[in-house]
Design a protein around this motif. Structure first.
Motif, PDB file in Angstrom:
ATOM      1  N   MET A 171       0.776  -1.827  -0.033  1.00  0.00           N
ATOM      2  CA  MET A 171       0.009  -0.214  -0.209  1.00  0.00           C
ATOM      3  C   MET A 171       0.925   1.513  -0.017  1.00  0.00           C
ATOM      4  SD  MET A 171      -3.009  -0.722   0.181  1.00  0.00           S
ATOM      5  CE  MET A 171      -2.950  -2.224  -1.208  1.00  0.00           C
ATOM      6  N   GLY A 172       2.138   1.122   0.762  1.00  0.00           N
ATOM      7  CA  GLY A 172       3.036   2.424   0.723  1.00  0.00           C
ATOM      8  C   GLY A 172       3.097   3.175   2.048  1.00  0.00           C
ATOM      9  N   SER A 173       3.809   3.760   2.400  1.00  0.00           N
ATOM     10  CA  SER A 173       3.374   4.628   3.889  1.00  0.00           C
ATOM     11  C   SER A 173       3.537   5.970   3.825  1.00  0.00           C
ATOM     12  CB  SER A 173       5.261   4.340   4.169  1.00  0.00           C
ATOM     13  OG  SER A 173       6.719   4.948   3.125  1.00  0.00           O
ATOM     14  N   SER A 174       3.100   6.656   2.520  1.00  0.00           N
ATOM     15  CA  SER A 174       2.897   7.945   2.358  1.00  0.00           C
ATOM     16  C   SER A 174       1.587   7.868   1.333  1.00  0.00           C
ATOM     17  CB  SER A 174       4.176   8.683   2.046  1.00  0.00           C
ATOM     18  OG  SER A 174       4.903   8.406   0.720  1.00  0.00           O
ATOM     19  N   VAL A 175       1.047   9.251   1.474  1.00  0.00           N
ATOM     20  CA  VAL A 175       0.751   9.338  -0.224  1.00  0.00           C
ATOM     21  C   VAL A 175       0.423  11.058  -0.488  1.00  0.00           C
ATOM     22  CG1 VAL A 175      -1.905   8.423  -0.036  1.00  0.00           C
ATOM     23  CG2 VAL A 175      -1.591  10.306   1.510  1.00  0.00           C
ATOM     24  N   GLN A 176       0.717  11.435  -1.886  1.00  0.00           N
ATOM     25  CA  GLN A 176       1.430  12.587  -1.971  1.00  0.00           C
ATOM     26  C   GLN A 176      -0.349  13.323  -2.658  1.00  0.00           C
ATOM     27  OE1 GLN A 176       3.875  11.678  -0.705  1.00  0.00           O
ATOM     28  NE2 GLN A 176       3.614  10.203  -1.741  1.00  0.00           N
ATOM     29  N   VAL A 177      -0.995  14.533  -2.036  1.00  0.00           N
ATOM     30  CA  VAL A 177      -1.914  14.910  -2.326  1.00  0.00           C
ATOM     31  C   VAL A 177      -1.560  16.755  -3.204  1.00  0.00           C
ATOM     32  CG1 VAL A 177      -4.828  15.587  -2.180  1.00  0.00           C
ATOM     33  CG2 VAL A 177      -3.267  13.403  -1.141  1.00  0.00           C
ATOM     34  N   PRO A 178      -2.152  16.845  -4.312  1.00  0.00           N
ATOM     35  CA  PRO A 178      -2.185  18.382  -4.832  1.00  0.00           C
ATOM     36  C   PRO A 178      -2.969  19.094  -3.740  1.00  0.00           C
ATOM     37  CG  PRO A 178      -2.996  17.183  -6.660  1.00  0.00           C
ATOM     38  CD  PRO A 178      -2.454  16.236  -5.521  1.00  0.00           C
ATOM     39  N   VAL A 179      -2.580  20.636  -3.512  1.00  0.00           N
ATOM     40  CA  VAL A 179      -3.155  21.425  -2.380  1.00  0.00           C
ATOM     41  C   VAL A 179      -3.488  22.277  -3.852  1.00  0.00           C
ATOM     42  CG1 VAL A 179      -3.280  23.243  -1.370  1.00  0.00           C
ATOM     43  CG2 VAL A 179      -2.598  20.980  -0.525  1.00  0.00           C
ATOM     44  N   THR A 180      -4.467  22.952  -4.128  1.00  0.00           N
ATOM     45  CA  THR A 180      -4.816  23.479  -4.934  1.00  0.00           C
ATOM     46  C   THR A 180      -6.324  25.055  -4.255  1.00  0.00           C
ATOM     47  OG1 THR A 180      -4.767  22.409  -6.467  1.00  0.00           O
ATOM     48  CG2 THR A 180      -5.699  24.509  -7.392  1.00  0.00           C
ATOM     49  N   GLN A 181      -5.802  25.764  -4.466  1.00  0.00           N
ATOM     50  CA  GLN A 181      -6.200  27.335  -3.567  1.00  0.00           C
ATOM     51  C   GLN A 181      -7.052  26.913  -1.723  1.00  0.00           C
ATOM     52  OE1 GLN A 181      -6.614  29.530  -5.619  1.00  0.00           O
ATOM     53  NE2 GLN A 181      -8.281  29.987  -6.518  1.00  0.00           N
ATOM     54  N   GLY A 182      -6.357  26.403  -1.599  1.00  0.00           N
ATOM     55  CA  GLY A 182      -6.205  26.403  -0.087  1.00  0.00           C
ATOM     56  C   GLY A 182      -7.146  25.376   0.337  1.00  0.00           C
ATOM     57  N   ARG A 183      -6.897  24.356  -0.611  1.00  0.00           N
ATOM     58  CA  ARG A 183      -7.985  22.748  -0.792  1.00  0.00           C
ATOM     59  C   ARG A 183      -7.084  20.936  -1.115  1.00  0.00           C
ATOM     60  NH1 ARG A 183     -13.762  24.392  -0.105  1.00  0.00           N
ATOM     61  NH2 ARG A 183     -13.947  21.964  -1.243  1.00  0.00           N
ATOM     62  N   LEU A 184      -7.418  20.206  -0.106  1.00  0.00           N
ATOM     63  CA  LEU A 184      -6.469  18.916  -0.746  1.00  0.00           C
ATOM     64  C   LEU A 184      -7.660  19.470  -2.475  1.00  0.00           C
ATOM     65  CD1 LEU A 184      -6.701  16.608   1.712  1.00  0.00           C
ATOM     66  CD2 LEU A 184      -4.934  17.902   0.593  1.00  0.00           C
ATOM     67  N   ASN A 185      -6.320  18.654  -3.523  1.00  0.00           N
ATOM     68  CA  ASN A 185      -7.418  18.394  -4.754  1.00  0.00           C
ATOM     69  C   ASN A 185      -7.491  17.747  -5.230  1.00  0.00           C
ATOM     70  OD1 ASN A 185      -7.989  18.955  -7.407  1.00  0.00           O
ATOM     71  ND2 ASN A 185      -6.315  20.330  -7.905  1.00  0.00           N
ATOM     72  N   LEU A 186      -8.699  16.377  -4.397  1.00  0.00           N
ATOM     73  CA  LEU A 186      -8.549  15.351  -4.821  1.00  0.00           C
ATOM     74  C   LEU A 186      -9.808  14.646  -5.364  1.00  0.00           C
ATOM     75  CD1 LEU A 186      -8.841  14.131  -0.970  1.00  0.00           C
ATOM     76  CD2 LEU A 186      -7.211  13.329  -2.666  1.00  0.00           C
ATOM     77  N   GLY A 187     -10.277  14.251  -6.408  1.00  0.00           N
ATOM     78  CA  GLY A 187     -11.091  13.757  -7.478  1.00  0.00           C
ATOM     79  C   GLY A 187     -12.385  13.618  -6.209  1.00  0.00           C
ATOM     80  N   THR A 188     -13.794  13.602  -6.987  1.00  0.00           N
ATOM     81  CA  THR A 188     -14.768  13.654  -5.981  1.00  0.00           C
ATOM     82  C   THR A 188     -15.113  11.972  -5.572  1.00  0.00           C
ATOM     83  OG1 THR A 188     -15.836  14.179  -7.805  1.00  0.00           O
ATOM     84  CG2 THR A 188     -17.805  13.865  -6.366  1.00  0.00           C
ATOM     85  N   TRP A 189     -14.422  10.982  -5.104  1.00  0.00           N
ATOM     86  CA  TRP A 189     -14.658  10.557  -4.559  1.00  0.00           C
ATOM     87  C   TRP A 189     -13.656   9.880  -4.284  1.00  0.00           C
ATOM     88  CZ3 TRP A 189     -19.637   9.210  -4.860  1.00  0.00           C
ATOM     89  CH2 TRP A 189     -20.308   9.572  -5.613  1.00  0.00           C
ATOM     90  N   GLN A 190     -12.314  10.461  -4.072  1.00  0.00           N
ATOM     91  CA  GLN A 190     -11.401  10.137  -3.092  1.00  0.00           C
ATOM     92  C   GLN A 190     -11.245  10.445  -2.081  1.00  0.00           C
ATOM     93  OE1 GLN A 190      -8.561  11.694  -5.748  1.00  0.00           O
ATOM     94  NE2 GLN A 190      -7.455   9.685  -6.358  1.00  0.00           N
ATOM     95  N   GLY A 191     -10.827   9.336  -0.653  1.00  0.00           N
ATOM     96  CA  GLY A 191     -10.493  10.194   0.772  1.00  0.00           C
ATOM     97  C   GLY A 191      -8.867   9.518   0.324  1.00  0.00           C
TER      98      GLY A 191
END
Lengths: 140, 140, 140
Positions: A98-118
């Motif tokens: 699975m991995g020891s880290s996740v990387q998520v872009p930040v855009t305009q002060g928010r996590l730029n996740l897809g609608t269904w991602q957590g």
């Protein structure tokens, strides 16, 4: 550049896959100050892990646990690291899959996740105590 | 520090593994301005993923698809998240095994990949529409 | 922001899982200058990989090798990319399962790893020569 870093202790979770997106956001309110950047979550353990997957139907998380137990079974005859219990060595292997880290872009002060991602905490031990995360957020 | 971020919509790909290095580079021409840095590609979906692997012989990508279908089969008797079709739950698990982002160092305005490395889009659904990526590039 | 990047050539390792935390630290002494940041290690190959797991008992690393050989066997009847030897195609798949990079937070000039965590080089080929890493460290 701004660079924020917070260490947070999660409560104990039962073995399985758990949504922690809200916990991560609560621990890093400074994300609102980052207009373009990245957020990294790192877990300081070798028998629990992090991944990103579906945030809606909890049956997805149940099926993750069912299938990973088939892919990485307990009591494989070739395991020699067995003295910490039958769930220990599989937990190490699952953690690296699975991995020891996740990387998520930040855009305009928010996590730029897809609608269904957590963000999932993947707890691979039967009786783990809490887990420590290091959350880093940087950009400008 | 400079920090660039671009969101790009990929066209629909058939189920399988596909090279997208050129698409990534085309979407982030600003990489030329970064002498020392990192590039991150993030996919905003939970049934498609990203990885880095061999960029030359297409049979490698065919064998990836063959083997991941054995590792994460359809119609496992323990799946309960089945209402989106037999390819859906395996797609979620495959996505977490491969990962939702890749990180590549940037050196002298170029991706510092090995000679044989390319960025793969891993499409795990039978009939997906396009996929959205967030490409971040930062450094100095 | 400060951003350091070093390329390092590892000596040849036998097939299996190997601790390289000290090698990484030795190649990036500038980490001491970073009070809050991230370190990324990237491997420029498609048949070797990087992960983070237990740094103490070497039997964990032995069991990783045993199990990954079961999950991704040699000589699967559906492999068509076979001309580089029976260990080649499995090596590509294993590399993507483990991943081509690891990300570790840097805190007060040190890797902020858990007590039991170390960085593994995962060598998936039988007779590989040395491997090249790109180590990036940034923050402030």
């Amino acid at each position: 550049m701004i660079f924020f870093q917070e260490e947070v202790r999660l409560p104990s979770f039962v073995r399985g896959f758990h949504l922690i997106t809200d916990t991560v956001l609560k621990a890093m309110p400074q994300i609102k100050q980052v207009s373009t950047g990245m957020l990294t979550v790192f877990i300081k353990h070798t028998s629990a892990s992090l991944t990103i997957n579906e945030n809606a139907d909890p049956t997805v998380r149940t099926d993750f646990e069912s299938h990973i137990n088939v892919m990485v079974p307990e009591d494989a005859p070739y395991y020699i690291h067995t003295y910490e219990g039958p769930d220990d060595m599989p937990a190490h292997i699952k953690a690296s899959l699975m991995g020891s880290s996740v990387q998520v872009p930040v855009t305009q002060g928010r996590l730029n996740l897809g609608t269904w991602q957590g963000i999932y905490l993947c707890e691979h031990r039967n009786n783990a105590s809490g887990r420590s995360l290091v959350i880093s957020c940087f950009g400008h």
